[in-house]
Every structure is written in C-alpha cells, then in structure tokens.
Design a protein around this motif. Structure first.
Motif, PDB file in Angstrom:
ATOM      1  N   TRP A  21       6.786   0.451  -4.452  1.00 23.35           N
ATOM      2  CA  TRP A  21       5.501   0.535  -5.160  1.00 23.35           C
ATOM      3  C   TRP A  21       5.718   0.814  -6.645  1.00 23.35           C
ATOM      4  O   TRP A  21       5.086   0.194  -7.506  1.00 23.35           O
ATOM      5  CB  TRP A  21       4.640   1.637  -4.535  1.00 23.35           C
ATOM      6  N   ARG A  69       9.338   2.631   0.595  1.00 25.28           N
ATOM      7  CA  ARG A  69       8.045   2.049   0.255  1.00 25.28           C
ATOM      8  C   ARG A  69       7.559   2.572  -1.102  1.00 25.28           C
ATOM      9  O   ARG A  69       7.004   1.826  -1.909  1.00 25.28           O
ATOM     10  CB  ARG A  69       7.076   2.461   1.373  1.00 25.28           C
ATOM     11  N   ILE A  70       7.769   3.847  -1.351  1.00 26.79           N
ATOM     12  CA  ILE A  70       7.389   4.447  -2.637  1.00 26.79           C
ATOM     13  C   ILE A  70       8.229   3.841  -3.762  1.00 26.79           C
ATOM     14  O   ILE A  70       7.705   3.492  -4.825  1.00 26.79           O
ATOM     15  CB  ILE A  70       7.538   5.983  -2.551  1.00 26.79           C
ATOM     16  N   SER A 120       0.855  -1.186   0.000  1.00 24.98           N
ATOM     17  CA  SER A 120       0.000   0.000   0.000  1.00 24.98           C
ATOM     18  C   SER A 120       0.885   1.227   0.000  1.00 24.98           C
ATOM     19  O   SER A 120       2.102   1.151   0.133  1.00 24.98           O
ATOM     20  CB  SER A 120      -0.886   0.002   1.245  1.00 24.98           C
ATOM     21  N   LEU A 121       0.232   2.376  -0.177  1.00 19.83           N
ATOM     22  CA  LEU A 121       0.922   3.645  -0.053  1.00 19.83           C
ATOM     23  C   LEU A 121       0.360   4.353   1.163  1.00 19.83           C
ATOM     24  O   LEU A 121      -0.794   4.157   1.543  1.00 19.83           O
ATOM     25  CB  LEU A 121       0.690   4.509  -1.296  1.00 19.83           C
ATOM     26  N   ASN A 122       1.162   5.192   1.765  1.00 14.14           N
ATOM     27  CA  ASN A 122       0.717   6.055   2.841  1.00 14.14           C
ATOM     28  C   ASN A 122      -0.465   6.914   2.355  1.00 14.14           C
ATOM     29  O   ASN A 122      -0.514   7.316   1.191  1.00 14.14           O
ATOM     30  CB  ASN A 122       1.951   6.893   3.200  1.00 14.14           C
ATOM     31  N   THR A 181       9.417   5.761   4.302  1.00 13.80           N
ATOM     32  CA  THR A 181       8.314   6.002   3.370  1.00 13.80           C
ATOM     33  C   THR A 181       8.828   6.055   1.930  1.00 13.80           C
ATOM     34  O   THR A 181       8.181   5.562   1.003  1.00 13.80           O
ATOM     35  CB  THR A 181       7.590   7.319   3.728  1.00 13.80           C
ATOM     36  N   ALA A 214       6.863  10.602  -4.750  1.00 15.32           N
ATOM     37  CA  ALA A 214       5.785   9.748  -5.229  1.00 15.32           C
ATOM     38  C   ALA A 214       5.122  10.346  -6.465  1.00 15.32           C
ATOM     39  O   ALA A 214       4.814   9.631  -7.427  1.00 15.32           O
ATOM     40  CB  ALA A 214       4.751   9.539  -4.121  1.00 15.32           C
ATOM     41  N   ALA A 256       8.794  12.865   0.568  1.00 16.83           N
ATOM     42  CA  ALA A 256       8.244  11.582   0.119  1.00 16.83           C
ATOM     43  C   ALA A 256       7.057  11.813  -0.825  1.00 16.83           C
ATOM     44  O   ALA A 256       6.902  11.114  -1.832  1.00 16.83           O
ATOM     45  CB  ALA A 256       7.813  10.739   1.322  1.00 16.83           C
ATOM     46  N   VAL A 257       6.229  12.800  -0.505  1.00 18.52           N
ATOM     47  CA  VAL A 257       5.087  13.127  -1.355  1.00 18.52           C
ATOM     48  C   VAL A 257       5.579  13.567  -2.735  1.00 18.52           C
ATOM     49  O   VAL A 257       5.071  13.117  -3.771  1.00 18.52           O
ATOM     50  CB  VAL A 257       4.229  14.230  -0.682  1.00 18.52           C
ATOM     51  N   VAL A 283       0.437  10.239   0.731  1.00 20.30           N
ATOM     52  CA  VAL A 283       1.067  10.031  -0.571  1.00 20.30           C
ATOM     53  C   VAL A 283      -0.011   9.731  -1.617  1.00 20.30           C
ATOM     54  O   VAL A 283      -0.019  10.289  -2.715  1.00 20.30           O
ATOM     55  CB  VAL A 283       2.108   8.887  -0.479  1.00 20.30           C
TER      56      VAL A 283
END
Lengths: 240, 240
Positions: free
Chosen positions: B120, B116-117, A221-223, B113, B229, B225-226, A226
């Motif tokens: 993904w 994780r990105i 999953s993504l935060n 994070t 992404a 992080a945003v 995000v």
C-alpha cells in the motif's frame, strides 16, 4: 469441594453466545487475559483456578476439573467469569469526544485489535453494530489485550445512535478526502466498515464526509484495524 | 489421467517448510488467493483445478483427488504451486528508497498484513529476519491478499544487511521521538520488532534513531502491523 456436574456443564456452555446472553455472563480463560483484566481492576464474578495459578481466585479446582470445563484443547490454570453489562448510551453522548464506530466487523480478532487501538488513542467510546463479532466472545477479549476492560463499548444499531448526532461523522472509505488534510476535530465519530463490504447502506446517510488513507502502491485495501489506527493517529495529531 | 500416489504425497508434503525448502516450491490453495496471484501475473509452476474452478489451470483433477492433496479440511477447487525464489539483495540496495525490516515477527498473519502494508505504501522492499514466519507459508501468502506477488521481499540476517547501510535506520519502539516530528526522509529503513520482545539485540546497534507512536490512552502496545502502518503513513506524508 468438587464441582458438580451441573456447574461444569454451565461453565462449558458459556462458549456459546446464546448461553452467555441467557446467563448474562461471559468467560475468559488463560493466565495472560485474566491477569490483564485483574490488572485493569475489571470486576469478575468468579475465578476458577488450579494450584498452578498464583493470582487471586474464588474457587479452587483441580487440573482434572479444569480440563472438564476448559474452553481450550490445552486447559489453562485459570478461568474467570464476568458479568455482561450493557450500559445505555446517554443521549447526546456522541457529541462529546471521539467515537470509533465499527460497522459490520465480523472477525473477532479484528474487533479486539480495534478495541486496543481505541484504548491507545483514548477514544471516548466504541460502538459496535449488532453484526460485529460479539464483544463478550473470548476471542475479542483476548485480542484486545486488556483494552476490553478500559474501553467504553456499546453494541447497538448505528443508524439509531447516529440519528441525532451533531458532530461530524467521518466515513473511512476508499474514496474520500485524504486523511492528511483533516482539519482539527476534537469531537467526531469515525466509522470503520468491514474490509469486504465497506460502510453499510443503513449508515451511509449519516456520514457527513468521507476520508481515505492515501495509497502509494499496489494493495487494494488495508485491514480495517490498520485503517482505523491511521485515522486515529491523524485525528489525534491535529486535535491536540 | 489420474494423479499418481507419489504426486499426491508430494503436493501434500509442501505444507511443511522443510519439504518446501527441499523442493524449492511452495503451494497456495483457494479461489481467492490463486486469483490474486494470477491477477498480479505471478509465475506459477502448476495449477491443479477441479471442474468447479473456471480460471486457468495446468492439470485437471477430480474433487476426490483434490481432497487427497488439499491442505485444508474443506478442499478448495484450485491449488497452485509456485517456485521459491530468493533473489539476492544487491549491494547498496538499502540506500535507495524505503525498506521495511521485520525483526522476529513470528505470526504468519502479521507478516502477511505487513506485506500488504508495504505494498500500500509502496515500500521498495521488505526484509525478514530468519526467525520471522516463513514468507512462503500459505498463511503468509493468504494474509498478504496478493501483495506477496508485488512486494520485493528478502529473508536474511538483518545485522548483515544493515552492516554497510548509509541511510537512517529508524527503530520503532515504545521509547523514542514522536513519529509526528519525523523530518522528511525519502530513503530510510524502518525496523519493526515483535510485539513481545521489541527490536532484537543483534539489530539495536544499527538503529540510528528510535521513533515512537504517541499514545493518548491506556493500551500497553500496538500490534506490529498497526505500528508499521502508522510509521509508513507518517513517512510517506512527509516525504512527498
């Protein structure tokens, strides 16, 4: 004039939501966040500051006094008190512009980051379900980096708000249409659920369609913040 | 057999980076994170578990023993030890696929994070400048939600890594070309700087062009992080 003990107790008590609600006041402490709220011309009821703070103030305090009502282990030079306002959501408001609706986002850092994202992408308003982190908690205000003062935010049961909505309600989910295929939408509601639980059962009946962020690799999953940012970027791109 | 005092001291010491480096080991504690690493088939050297943990283990311990070497105020039922590996970056590696390069991202939650990105969006590798949060710190591993085990990550001076790179190096900045206008790029390096400081002076000479995320509202910046992404989403969308 030194602060009374009652005043110090009152300021300290605003750390807790129940005391904030009873007083109708919230508090922010720290040079950065107070500076951001002042910069955004957010109305503040009181600004308690030590000689180390060079900005605006309403009450001079000593560093010793500040240490007694500070909300932090290391007291800042300034602590401001603001009024909690809960402007009603006008009937039909959701039918104009972009609404970001947060469904059960409990982490205050995430809620603050989401306010900042709503501000960056010029969302017209943010709705928070009552089980989201408290909008007026210091962690939310801090994480929003000043966006708290610029975003029109409302805490209310989402199902009530959505009952008469006429524009599309997009639910961000792990299953749905690719966000890249979104058709232009200037007026819409985007619902972001919590990472663990997704969109709540109370809200699902109001979702008109589900969208998802295409995944190319392995993460599960993504935060939530995000995901919201990617949806906003895609929606703004197509709705210009 | 009860653990020796030396063993308990050793396990506790791995909270600190210098002890991790000296031992070549890192530690993760908690049901969720150990479960994620096991799920990703990450090789673990040891798994200390109390009777409350139902998964794989190498050493049985009592809850009292766990409390003595736990890294948390509330001990979990399982604590695993992994080997720190630092695979070299093969010459020319950056010229194939997508590389996410983190330039001075100090917050461990942000680094996790970002892993994780990268996971993904199937980034082929992640580079961390030496002033990023330690890849093997527990906060990074936790925040990555298992992506730590799936992403090929390297800590090294970015300028050294970039010296002979042939593919475009995209610097994410507040000034630059709109990320929406990106031309298809299957092979590229994306550089994400820290929120406060941006891309470092040592890295700027290697950036071939700057990209920015179009802003529609008032926030001054987006979380690193945003931003990463959104760039990955745009790059993957065009490079399919």
């Amino acid at each position: 004039m030194p602060l009374t003990k009652a005043e110090i107790t009152r300021l300290r008590s605003l750390q807790e939501k129940k005391h904030r609600e009873a007083a109708g006041l919230f508090v922010v402490e720290g040079e950065k966040v107070v500076g951001e709220l002042l910069g955004a011309k957010f109305p503040l009821v009181d600004i308690y500051a030590t000689p180390a703070w060079t900005g605006a103030r309403t009450v001079d305090v000593t560093a010793d006094e500040m240490a007694r009502f500070s909300h932090y282990p290391t007291p800042a030079s300034v602590l401001a008190v603001g009024k909690i306002t809960r402007p009603p959501l006008a009937a039909g408001a959701l039918d104009r512009g972009l609404t970001l609706a947060l469904d059960g986002i409990q982490d205050p850092g995430n809620v603050g980051t989401l306010l900042r994202i709503a501000d960056w992408f010029a969302c017209d308003r943010v709705l928070l379900s009552p089980d989201c982190a408290d909008l007026f908690s210091q962690k939310v205000v801090n994480a929003s980096m000043g966006s708290f003062a610029r975003v029109d935010a409302h805490t209310l049961p989402l199902a009530t708000a959505f009952a008469s909505v006429k524009v599309p309600v997009l639910g961000c989910d792990l299953q749905g249409d690719a966000v890249h295929a979104l058709t232009p939408l200037r007026d819409a509601v985007i619902v972001i659920g919590s990472e663990g639980r997704g969109i709540s059962d109370a809200v699902r009946p109001f979702v008109t369609y589900y969208i998802t962020i295409p995944k190319y690799g392995g993460a599960e999953s993504l935060n939530a913040a995000v995901a919201a940012a990617i949806v906003c970027d895609n929606l703004r791109r197509v709705s210009k």
